[in-house]
Every structure is written in C-alpha cells, then in structure tokens.
Design an enzyme around this catalytic site. Structure first.
Site, short mmCIF file in Angstrom:
data_model
loop_
_atom_site.label_atom_id
_atom_site.label_comp_id
_atom_site.label_asym_id
_atom_site.label_seq_id
_atom_site.Cartn_x
_atom_site.Cartn_y
_atom_site.Cartn_z
CB CYS A 82 -0.89 0.01 1.24
SG CYS A 82 -2.05 -1.35 1.28
CD GLN A 288 -9.26 -8.18 -13.67
OE1 GLN A 288 -8.75 -7.45 -12.83
NE2 GLN A 288 -9.14 -7.95 -14.96
CD GLU A 338 -3.78 -13.95 -22.60
OE1 GLU A 338 -4.39 -12.91 -22.39
OE2 GLU A 338 -2.58 -14.12 -22.28
CB CYS A 414 -4.33 -1.72 -15.76
SG CYS A 414 -3.13 -2.42 -16.89
N1 SAH Z 1 -9.16 -9.31 -19.93
C1 SAH Z 1 -8.56 -10.20 -18.98
C2 SAH Z 1 -7.04 -10.04 -18.81
C3 SAH Z 1 -6.42 -8.70 -19.01
S1 SAH Z 1 -4.74 -8.61 -18.51
C4 SAH Z 1 -9.26 -10.09 -17.64
O1 SAH Z 1 -9.99 -9.14 -17.41
O2 SAH Z 1 -9.09 -10.96 -16.80
C5 SAH Z 1 -3.91 -8.50 -20.06
C6 SAH Z 1 -3.73 -9.83 -20.77
O3 SAH Z 1 -3.05 -9.60 -22.00
C7 SAH Z 1 -2.85 -10.83 -20.02
O4 SAH Z 1 -3.59 -12.02 -19.89
C8 SAH Z 1 -1.63 -11.02 -20.93
O5 SAH Z 1 -1.12 -12.35 -20.91
C9 SAH Z 1 -2.19 -10.67 -22.28
N2 SAH Z 1 -1.25 -10.21 -23.32
C10 SAH Z 1 -0.12 -9.50 -23.19
N3 SAH Z 1 0.39 -9.16 -24.37
C11 SAH Z 1 -0.44 -9.67 -25.31
C12 SAH Z 1 -0.47 -9.63 -26.76
N4 SAH Z 1 0.47 -9.01 -27.43
N5 SAH Z 1 -1.48 -10.24 -27.37
C13 SAH Z 1 -2.47 -10.87 -26.68
N6 SAH Z 1 -2.49 -10.94 -25.33
C14 SAH Z 1 -1.50 -10.34 -24.66
#
Ligand code: SAH
Length: 459
Positions: A82, A288, A338, A414
C-alpha cells in the site's frame, strides 16, 4: 535552490505525483516525497538530487494535512504494497479520477473530457478486498520464521500475517503453516544460498463460493515437507478449505511459481463467480484480484458494448476469457485472443462450465492474430473490446481495428497514460470518446482501471 544529499529541509506539500507521492516546491525546486499528502508540512531529508528536481524522505510530519489519516496497518509504510494508506479514501478516489482526466486531456488531447466522465466507482469497503495473496517466507534477524511482504524495491520481508487489504482467512492459514514449520523444523528458503524448503505461501479465496485454496511453493517436492498430512488436517479446520497443493519451484529466480503442481487435498482449483459467470481458478491462473469491483468493471464494459444479442464481439488480450464469457451472455458470438496458452486452456474450461457455446478463443499476439484473421478470413466485428497490459495496444493492432470499422470500441485499461495515447490514435481515425468510467480496483495503491467507450463517427 541547491540541495545536497542528506540535507534536511522543511517542505510544504502542494501537489501529488502520478504514483500518489507528495510534491513540494522549495524556491522553484521540486521535491518528490513518498508518504506525504497535499497540505502536509514536513521535515524532510534529501535522498537524491537531479538538476531540476529531487527525492526526499519524510522524517517528521510537522503539520498534518486535513486529508492525512492514520494507516490501519502498522507496517503500511515499510511494506511495498500500500502506498496511499495515509491518505483518506475519499481523496484517493479524487486523485485517481484526476489522474485519468489529466492523461486524457494532456496525452489524449481531449479538452472537455470531464463532461464525458462518470463519477468514479469507488469501493464500499476499501479493506480485505483481495482474493489472492503471495506471502514470502523467511527468517528475521533473530532467526525466527516470518511471512509477510517485501519492502518496497527490495526482498527484505516485512512480517505481516494480517494484511489489511487481504481476506482475513489468511491470518489463520499463515499461523498454522508457520507453527507447523517451527514444530517440524522445516526451513524457509534462503534466496542467497538457494537452501531451505518453503519459498512462498500462495492463497486464493472464492468470494462468492467461500472456497479457499492454499498452495505451498517449495524448493522441492511435497515429500520433503515433514508431516504434511498433519498440516493438512489442521488447515481443514478452516471453513471453506477446498484445495491444498504444492507448487515445485527449484529455480534460483524471482519468479514465485514453478510449473509443477502436486495435489495434496482436493482438486487443484477453486471456483468463483463474477455476476452469472463461474470461473475455475488454479494456482497458476490469472484472475482479477478484486472480484467485487471486477463485476463493476465488466458491467461497465457490457453496458458500453451495447449488446442486443445480434453482435459479433472481439475481446483482445482476453486472459482466461473473463470479459469474453461475461459478454457472451448477451452477444451473438465472441472471439477472444490471448498470448498465454494456459490462459486460453482456462478460458475454454470456463466456457464449458458455463455452457457457453458462442465463444471461441485464439492463442497468439493480438497484433498478429487479428490482422491475420482480417486479411485471410475477412472477420468482422460490431464491437471490439481491448484490455491490454500496461504498455497498451500495439500500433498494428489499432490499425487493423480501425480497418474493421466496428461500431464501438470498448477500451479497458490499467494505465491511463497508454490508454490516452491509444485513444488519441483511434480519435484521429474515425472514433470519438463517448463515455469514460474510472473504477477503483486497488484501494491504497496508485493503480486505477478505466473503461472508455469510443464510437465510430459516421461520415
Ligand atoms: N481481460 C482479462 C485479462 C487482461 S490482462 C481479464 O480481465 O481478466 C492482459 C492480458 O493480456 C494478459 O492475460 C496477458 O497475458 C495478455 N497479453 C499480453 N500481451 C499480449 C499480446 N500481445 N497479445 C495478446 N495478449 C496479450
């Protein structure tokens, strides 16, 4: 003003930096101070100086700001987790809203963006919200076993078994494991020598199901852990204990988890729900960490996607398919992309568990899969959702998205800075921001999630 290292200075904090740190100005020279709040007057010690700015440490708060609060956690300052517990939650939310607004204005070039921003979605209860914890195990100077969190930018363990943002069940789990290790002379892993057994204790809790998982990360197999069956019996006294497993990690690395899972009790996964969708979560799955606010976030994504049942949706950077499956409830067809193959395995399992048949998943880089599918197979989208990591979307992906001419783009982010950069590019290519919402998923840290709806401007 010229400062020297270790010099003391009295500083009035008049601004806040991107990470929530305090900024004070002394004769035009800017000083950045962690643990300082706008409105504080502090006694500070200069740590590092650059030409136009420097870093200082708060030695004493001379006059506290009206927004300063006493942190709930006694180790809030040394712990690297934190960074904003000394700031009232209301002000944390204000800070996050402003951070997103500033990025969209300055980097995104969007002047009146505040009109399109909804009030920030804060948490009802900004404590005990995390469903996943990873506690390093070690020994303190006196040689006692400890578990806790790493201090900021170091691997020194700050002992803490009742973390204020974690689920309260962690305290009982950690106590039982540390007691067992003590009694059975089981050693903690030592990063410096590579000796010792127990590296980390990883826990996960399904907030809606009440299921609890404990995963012991060991520098060896479960056979090495003395009287594991006794510890298992003891852990089973905890309500909801569903899954106990060992993760084997023999590498001399900072990576917490290895690849091998050994089952000890129950299946190597638990379940949790977000809205009506059930997800299976193993020790290696990405999920998450704040399920309550994730629901708020995904509901926003759903609302912005404007689904009626006829739409084809692409969900890029889909992880274990969390957003894809959520949207599949109201879309005709969803495609997820992904990069991590194991995440796509989870996505497929999750689709099955929920009897969702209108979601299909691709393994690969979004910036490779989407252009390929568009050029070769002429794929189409009414709505494209992206949820990239902090570095944002690849330019090639944005180009393809624009060529595909979806009616709406829902950007979940994010990192407001890369979000603003990408929104600007999309803005120059026929898309206009219609709505923005900021959702606080991580109270007491500077992180923030944003959802932006961009709509295609008809020409
Ligand atoms: N939408 C999901 C995860 C988001 S986090 C949720 O809400 O749970 C971002 C994700 O992007 C991660 O899982 C990571 O492995 C993936 N990632 C990173 N670079 C990437 C790329 N170039 N192409 C596709 N996925 C990618």
């Amino acid at each position: 003003m010229e400062f020297k290292k270790n010099q003391m200075a009295e500083v009035y904090i008049d601004d806040m930096g991107n990470e929530g740190e305090g900024i004070g100005h002394v004769d035009g020279y800017a000083l950045f101070l962690k643990n300082a709040v706008v409105g504080d007057r502090v006694q500070a010690k200069i740590i590092k100086t650059k030409k136009n700015y420097g870093y200082a440490r708060v030695e004493k708060v001379l006059e506290p700001s009206k927004d300063r609060v006493t942190p709930v956690c006694p180790v809030a300052r040394p712990c690297g987790g934190c960074t904003l517990q000394h700031l009232s939650y209301e002000k944390q939310l204000e800070f996050k809203f402003r951070k997103v607004k500033n990025c969209l204005e300055r980097i995104g070039g969007l002047k009146d963006i505040e009109d399109k921003m909804e009030p920030i979605y804060g948490m009802e209860e900004p404590y005990h919200y995390r469903n996943k914890a990873q506690f390093p195990v070690g020994v303190n100077k006196a040689g006692d076993l400890v578990a806790g969190f790493y201090a900021g930018k170091s691997h020194q363990i700050i002992p803490c078994i009742d973390c204020a943002i974690q689920h309260p069940v962690n305290q009982r789990i950690l106590k039982k494991i540390l007691d067992h290790m003590e009694k059975n002379h089981i050693q903690a892993y030592d990063e410096k020598t590579g000796n010792g057994l127990v590296r980390h204790i990883v826990t996960r809790v399904g907030f809606s199901t009440g299921e609890v998982m404990v995963c012991l990360v060991l520098n060896g197999t479960k056979k090495k852990f003395r009287n594991l069956d006794q510890l298992t019996d003891s852990l089973l006294e905890i309500e909801g204990m569903t899954s106990i497993c060992v993760n084997v990690n023999r590498e001399r690395t900072n990576k917490i988890l290895g690849d091998q899972i050994q089952e000890v009790y129950g299946p190597p996964y638990i379940y949790d729900d977000i809205g009506n969708v059930r997800y299976q979560i193993g020790p290696l799955s990405f999920f998450q960490v704040n399920p309550k606010q994730t629901k708020v976030l995904y509901e926003k994504a759903m609302e912005y996607a404007g689904l009626t049942g006829d739409e084809t949706v692409w969900d890029l950077y889909c992880g274990i398919g969390t957003i894809s499956l959520f949207l599949a409830q109201k879309a005709k067809q969803v495609y997820g992309v992904e990069i991590v193959p194991a995440a796509i395995d989870d996505a497929k399992i999750n689709a099955k568990i929920n009897n969702i048949t209108n979601a299909e998943f691709f393994v690969g880089k979004a910036e490779e899969v989407l252009p390929r599918e568009y050029e070769r197979n002429g794929v189409y989208a009414d709505v494209i959702v992206v949820d990239p990591p902090r570095k944002g979307c690849d330019k090639k992906l944005l180009d393809t998205m624009v060529q595909m001419k979806p009616k709406r783009i829902v950007y979940v982010s994010c990192d407001p800075a890369t979000l603003a950069r990408d929104v600007k590019i999309l803005g120059e290519n026929g898309y206009q921001v219609s709505k923005v919402s900021v959702v606080d998923q991580f109270s007491h840290s500077g992180h923030v999630e944003t959802v932006v709806l961009m709509s295609r401007v008809e020409k």
